[in-house]
Design a protein around this motif. Structure first.
Motif, PDB file in Angstrom:
ATOM      1  N   ILE A  21      80.981  15.726 -44.294  1.00  0.00           N
ATOM      2  CA  ILE A  21      79.633  15.690 -43.708  1.00  0.00           C
ATOM      3  C   ILE A  21      79.215  14.249 -43.461  1.00  0.00           C
ATOM      4  CG2 ILE A  21      77.181  16.154 -44.154  1.00  0.00           C
ATOM      5  CD1 ILE A  21      78.155  18.618 -45.788  1.00  0.00           C
ATOM      6  N   LEU A  25      78.341  12.310 -39.922  1.00  0.00           N
ATOM      7  CA  LEU A  25      77.048  11.667 -39.685  1.00  0.00           C
ATOM      8  C   LEU A  25      77.201  10.180 -39.399  1.00  0.00           C
ATOM      9  CD1 LEU A  25      74.866  13.448 -42.371  1.00  0.00           C
ATOM     10  CD2 LEU A  25      74.509  13.523 -39.904  1.00  0.00           C
ATOM     11  N   ILE A  46      73.555  11.303 -46.977  1.00  0.00           N
ATOM     12  CA  ILE A  46      73.557  12.459 -46.077  1.00  0.00           C
ATOM     13  C   ILE A  46      72.130  12.782 -45.654  1.00  0.00           C
ATOM     14  CG2 ILE A  46      73.951  14.959 -45.973  1.00  0.00           C
ATOM     15  CD1 ILE A  46      76.493  14.418 -47.729  1.00  0.00           C
ATOM     16  N   ASP A  47      71.203  12.797 -46.600  1.00  0.00           N
ATOM     17  CA  ASP A  47      69.793  13.070 -46.276  1.00  0.00           C
ATOM     18  C   ASP A  47      69.241  12.026 -45.313  1.00  0.00           C
ATOM     19  OD1 ASP A  47      69.814  15.293 -47.909  1.00  0.00           O
ATOM     20  OD2 ASP A  47      68.788  14.308 -49.586  1.00  0.00           O
ATOM     21  N   SER A  50      71.038  12.207 -41.868  1.00  0.00           N
ATOM     22  CA  SER A  50      70.634  13.430 -41.170  1.00  0.00           C
ATOM     23  C   SER A  50      69.273  13.236 -40.519  1.00  0.00           C
ATOM     24  CB  SER A  50      70.567  14.617 -42.141  1.00  0.00           C
ATOM     25  OG  SER A  50      71.837  14.978 -42.586  1.00  0.00           O
ATOM     26  N   TYR A  53      69.664  10.888 -37.561  1.00  0.00           N
ATOM     27  CA  TYR A  53      70.291  11.552 -36.415  1.00  0.00           C
ATOM     28  C   TYR A  53      69.309  12.501 -35.731  1.00  0.00           C
ATOM     29  CZ  TYR A  53      73.594  14.225 -33.619  1.00  0.00           C
ATOM     30  OH  TYR A  53      74.236  14.836 -32.581  1.00  0.00           O
ATOM     31  N   GLU A  54      68.544  13.240 -36.527  1.00  0.00           N
ATOM     32  CA  GLU A  54      67.541  14.147 -35.965  1.00  0.00           C
ATOM     33  C   GLU A  54      66.486  13.370 -35.190  1.00  0.00           C
ATOM     34  OE1 GLU A  54      66.076  16.450 -39.259  1.00  0.00           O
ATOM     35  OE2 GLU A  54      68.056  17.283 -39.654  1.00  0.00           O
ATOM     36  N   LYS A  60      67.820  19.380 -35.015  1.00  0.00           N
ATOM     37  CA  LYS A  60      68.052  19.571 -36.458  1.00  0.00           C
ATOM     38  C   LYS A  60      69.418  20.101 -36.673  1.00  0.00           C
ATOM     39  CE  LYS A  60      63.578  19.865 -38.383  1.00  0.00           C
ATOM     40  NZ  LYS A  60      62.996  20.046 -39.614  1.00  0.00           N
TER      41      LYS A  60
END
Length: 60
Positions: A21, A25, A46-47, A50, A53-54, A60
């Motif tokens: 993951i 990302l 990751i959070d 993410s 990226y969003e 999402k």
């Protein structure tokens, strides 16, 4: 004889799923990827990536 504290007990390395993951990302956001981080640090990255990226893509 009792063993001393082991760093890996509290700081497990990230697992393969987290690495996959995170690598995805990192490729999408241009962030450098490192597979040498703890599981907790990987979750934080990751959070954060993410959300980044969003924000960049509006998805999402």
């Amino acid at each position: 004889m009792p063993e001393g504290p082991n760093m890996t007990e509290d700081h497990h390395m990230m697992n393969g799923e987290q690495a996959a993951i995170l690598q995805d990302l990192c490729e999408k956001t241009g962030h450098p990827f490192s597979d040498q981080m703890t599981s907790d640090h990987a979750d934080e990255m990751i959070d954060r990536l993410s959300a980044q990226y969003e924000a960049q893509t509006g998805t999402k």
